[in-house]
Write a protein that holds these residues in place. Structure first.
Motif, PDB file in Angstrom:
ATOM      1  N   THR A   1      46.289 -38.749  92.929  1.00 10.63           N
ATOM      2  CA  THR A   1      45.388 -39.208  92.653  1.00 10.63           C
ATOM      3  C   THR A   1      44.935 -39.534  94.019  1.00 10.63           C
ATOM      4  OG1 THR A   1      46.861 -41.059  93.172  1.00 10.63           O
ATOM      5  CG2 THR A   1      46.926 -40.464  90.845  1.00 10.63           C
ATOM      6  N   GLY A   2      44.678 -38.369  94.953  1.00  7.28           N
ATOM      7  CA  GLY A   2      43.750 -39.054  95.872  1.00  7.28           C
ATOM      8  C   GLY A   2      44.473 -39.594  97.330  1.00  7.28           C
ATOM      9  N   GLY A   3      45.588 -40.254  96.708  1.00  8.18           N
ATOM     10  CA  GLY A   3      46.560 -40.722  97.901  1.00  8.18           C
ATOM     11  C   GLY A   3      47.664 -39.543  98.256  1.00  8.18           C
ATOM     12  N   PHE A   4      48.692 -39.579  99.154  1.00  7.11           N
ATOM     13  CA  PHE A   4      49.755 -38.959 100.319  1.00  7.11           C
ATOM     14  C   PHE A   4      50.666 -39.513 100.411  1.00  7.11           C
ATOM     15  CE2 PHE A   4      46.078 -37.544 101.139  1.00  7.11           C
ATOM     16  CZ  PHE A   4      45.437 -35.826 101.390  1.00  7.11           C
ATOM     17  N   SER A   5      52.206 -38.931  99.460  1.00  4.60           N
ATOM     18  CA  SER A   5      53.462 -39.922  99.174  1.00  4.60           C
ATOM     19  C   SER A   5      54.514 -39.306 101.257  1.00  4.60           C
ATOM     20  CB  SER A   5      54.512 -39.027  98.127  1.00  4.60           C
ATOM     21  OG  SER A   5      54.187 -37.810  98.242  1.00  4.60           O
ATOM     22  N   GLU A   6      54.979 -40.120 100.976  1.00  7.49           N
ATOM     23  CA  GLU A   6      55.359 -40.162 102.563  1.00  7.49           C
ATOM     24  C   GLU A   6      56.708 -38.771 102.929  1.00  7.49           C
ATOM     25  OE1 GLU A   6      55.138 -41.562 105.790  1.00  7.49           O
ATOM     26  OE2 GLU A   6      52.717 -42.367 104.232  1.00  7.49           O
ATOM     27  N   LYS A   7      57.078 -38.253 101.465  1.00  7.64           N
ATOM     28  CA  LYS A   7      58.083 -37.258 101.173  1.00  7.64           C
ATOM     29  C   LYS A   7      57.693 -36.443  99.942  1.00  7.64           C
ATOM     30  CE  LYS A   7      62.322 -40.095  99.722  1.00  7.64           C
ATOM     31  NZ  LYS A   7      63.521 -40.188 100.246  1.00  7.64           N
ATOM     32  N   ALA A   8      58.721 -35.635 100.178  1.00  8.99           N
ATOM     33  CA  ALA A   8      58.579 -34.819  98.598  1.00  8.99           C
ATOM     34  C   ALA A   8      59.630 -33.752  98.268  1.00  8.99           C
ATOM     35  CB  ALA A   8      57.287 -33.205  98.651  1.00  8.99           C
ATOM     36  N   ARG A   9      60.241 -33.820  97.005  1.00 13.42           N
ATOM     37  CA  ARG A   9      61.022 -33.502  96.495  1.00 13.42           C
ATOM     38  C   ARG A   9      60.677 -31.956  96.532  1.00 13.42           C
ATOM     39  NH1 ARG A   9      62.003 -36.117  92.372  1.00 13.42           N
ATOM     40  NH2 ARG A   9      62.197 -34.366  91.154  1.00 13.42           N
ATOM     41  N   VAL A  10      61.106 -30.909  96.838  1.00 12.90           N
ATOM     42  CA  VAL A  10      61.206 -29.235  96.734  1.00 12.90           C
ATOM     43  C   VAL A  10      62.274 -28.615  96.034  1.00 12.90           C
ATOM     44  CG1 VAL A  10      59.830 -27.495  97.906  1.00 12.90           C
ATOM     45  CG2 VAL A  10      59.466 -29.673  98.787  1.00 12.90           C
ATOM     46  N   SER A  11      61.893 -28.557  95.322  1.00 16.65           N
ATOM     47  CA  SER A  11      62.983 -27.663  94.132  1.00 16.65           C
ATOM     48  C   SER A  11      62.475 -25.665  94.516  1.00 16.65           C
ATOM     49  CB  SER A  11      63.273 -28.052  93.403  1.00 16.65           C
ATOM     50  OG  SER A  11      63.777 -29.552  93.544  1.00 16.65           O
ATOM     51  N   ILE A  12      63.383 -25.614  94.831  1.00 16.36           N
ATOM     52  CA  ILE A  12      63.407 -23.599  94.365  1.00 16.36           C
ATOM     53  C   ILE A  12      63.695 -23.107  93.060  1.00 16.36           C
ATOM     54  CG2 ILE A  12      63.565 -21.205  95.378  1.00 16.36           C
ATOM     55  CD1 ILE A  12      62.460 -22.707  97.717  1.00 16.36           C
ATOM     56  N   VAL A  13      63.642 -22.567  92.188  1.00 18.66           N
ATOM     57  CA  VAL A  13      64.022 -22.355  90.506  1.00 18.66           C
ATOM     58  C   VAL A  13      64.345 -20.599  90.656  1.00 18.66           C
ATOM     59  CG1 VAL A  13      64.634 -22.444  88.269  1.00 18.66           C
ATOM     60  CG2 VAL A  13      63.609 -24.607  90.079  1.00 18.66           C
ATOM     61  N   GLU A  14      65.360 -20.236  90.136  1.00 15.98           N
ATOM     62  CA  GLU A  14      65.008 -18.924  90.189  1.00 15.98           C
ATOM     63  C   GLU A  14      65.451 -18.742  88.548  1.00 15.98           C
ATOM     64  OE1 GLU A  14      67.875 -14.775  90.572  1.00 15.98           O
ATOM     65  OE2 GLU A  14      69.181 -16.658  90.879  1.00 15.98           O
ATOM     66  N   ALA A  15      64.508 -18.275  87.805  1.00 16.57           N
ATOM     67  CA  ALA A  15      64.374 -18.199  86.374  1.00 16.57           C
ATOM     68  C   ALA A  15      63.781 -16.774  86.040  1.00 16.57           C
ATOM     69  CB  ALA A  15      63.082 -19.103  85.800  1.00 16.57           C
ATOM     70  N   LYS A  16      64.922 -16.021  84.886  1.00 16.01           N
ATOM     71  CA  LYS A  16      64.852 -15.012  84.056  1.00 16.01           C
ATOM     72  C   LYS A  16      64.261 -15.750  82.086  1.00 16.01           C
ATOM     73  CE  LYS A  16      67.254 -10.860  83.374  1.00 16.01           C
ATOM     74  NZ  LYS A  16      67.849  -9.589  83.781  1.00 16.01           N
ATOM     75  N   SER A  17      63.399 -14.664  82.076  1.00 16.36           N
ATOM     76  CA  SER A  17      63.511 -15.559  80.158  1.00 16.36           C
ATOM     77  C   SER A  17      63.410 -16.548  80.253  1.00 16.36           C
ATOM     78  CB  SER A  17      64.463 -14.241  79.415  1.00 16.36           C
ATOM     79  OG  SER A  17      64.372 -12.734  79.860  1.00 16.36           O
ATOM     80  N   GLY A  18      62.859 -18.015  81.367  1.00 11.74           N
ATOM     81  CA  GLY A  18      62.775 -19.376  80.724  1.00 11.74           C
ATOM     82  C   GLY A  18      63.909 -19.872  80.593  1.00 11.74           C
ATOM     83  N   LYS A  19      64.895 -19.461  81.337  1.00  9.65           N
ATOM     84  CA  LYS A  19      66.544 -19.776  81.728  1.00  9.65           C
ATOM     85  C   LYS A  19      66.444 -20.052  83.322  1.00  9.65           C
ATOM     86  CE  LYS A  19      68.127 -19.953  77.155  1.00  9.65           C
ATOM     87  NZ  LYS A  19      68.206 -21.308  76.557  1.00  9.65           N
ATOM     88  N   ALA A  20      66.773 -20.856  83.923  1.00  6.61           N
ATOM     89  CA  ALA A  20      66.949 -21.426  85.093  1.00  6.61           C
ATOM     90  C   ALA A  20      68.187 -20.941  85.742  1.00  6.61           C
ATOM     91  CB  ALA A  20      67.128 -22.662  85.756  1.00  6.61           C
ATOM     92  N   LEU A  21      67.952 -19.433  86.946  1.00  5.95           N
ATOM     93  CA  LEU A  21      69.016 -18.578  87.425  1.00  5.95           C
ATOM     94  C   LEU A  21      70.630 -19.484  88.141  1.00  5.95           C
ATOM     95  CD1 LEU A  21      68.242 -15.228  86.594  1.00  5.95           C
ATOM     96  CD2 LEU A  21      69.501 -16.832  84.950  1.00  5.95           C
ATOM     97  N   GLY A  22      69.354 -21.187  88.922  1.00  2.94           N
ATOM     98  CA  GLY A  22      69.830 -21.210  89.855  1.00  2.94           C
ATOM     99  C   GLY A  22      69.353 -22.740  90.687  1.00  2.94           C
ATOM    100  N   ILE A  23      69.043 -23.656  90.953  1.00  2.61           N
ATOM    101  CA  ILE A  23      68.181 -24.550  91.510  1.00  2.61           C
ATOM    102  C   ILE A  23      68.296 -25.041  93.057  1.00  2.61           C
ATOM    103  CG2 ILE A  23      67.375 -26.894  91.534  1.00  2.61           C
ATOM    104  CD1 ILE A  23      67.494 -26.394  88.075  1.00  2.61           C
TER     105      ILE A  23
END
Length: 158
Positions: A127-149
């Motif tokens: 929205t033009g602003g900036f947040s103070e923190k962000a939750r960053v996730s790495i998601v391993e996926a295969k065929s649309g299914k999550a294998l690891g987060i």
């Protein structure tokens, strides 16, 4: 005197065999470690095991949202920094996607072990602003299914 010598030797052999058996039982009770994911900003690196991982099988659909919302290890970044994300080759072979605050950033999974993104992309609120923190996730996926987060928290420094 000779008979006592053999009895002591037998006792030590039985004790050694018992110790080996106990050690093997203790090791078999340990969980296999999950692959690691890494976030680096400047010279600071944070490494984490998966919040959810099912040894290469799909995570249950009802579990994935809860895993994705967990906060992870924190690392600070200024708006000008580069954020480097890395995964093990096993994860890269399947493909992985970056999520910011629960939303996927890329349409296609990445097959490389390393990715670099400006920190400002993580803190933009849309929205033009900036947040103070962000939750960053790495998601391993295969065929649309999550294998690891894997989860991290990126905190903005001034």
């Amino acid at each position: 005197m000779t008979a006592a010598f053999f009895r002591g030797k037998r006792r030590r052999a039985v004790a050694a065999a018992g110790a080996v058996t106990f050690g093997l039982l203790a090791l078999s009770a340990c969980d296999k470690p999950t692959p690691l994911a890494t976030v680096t900003v400047g010279s600071t690196t944070v490494t984490s095991e998966a919040a959810c991982y099912n040894d290469g099988d799909a995570i249950a659909t009802k579990e994935a949202p809860g895993c994705l919302n967990e906060e992870g290890k924190a690392i600070k970044a200024s708006m000008e920094d580069k954020v480097r994300l890395g995964v093990e080759p096993k994860v890269a072979d399947e493909g992985w996607t970056i999520f910011i605050n629960g939303a996927p950033v890329e349409p296609e999974p990445n097959k490389k072990t390393y990715r670099s993104i400006p920190a400002s992309a993580f803190f933009s609120s849309g929205t033009g602003g900036f947040s103070e923190k962000a939750r960053v996730s790495i998601v391993e996926a295969k065929s649309g299914k999550a294998l690891g987060i894997w989860n991290f928290t990126l905190e903005r420094s001034n």
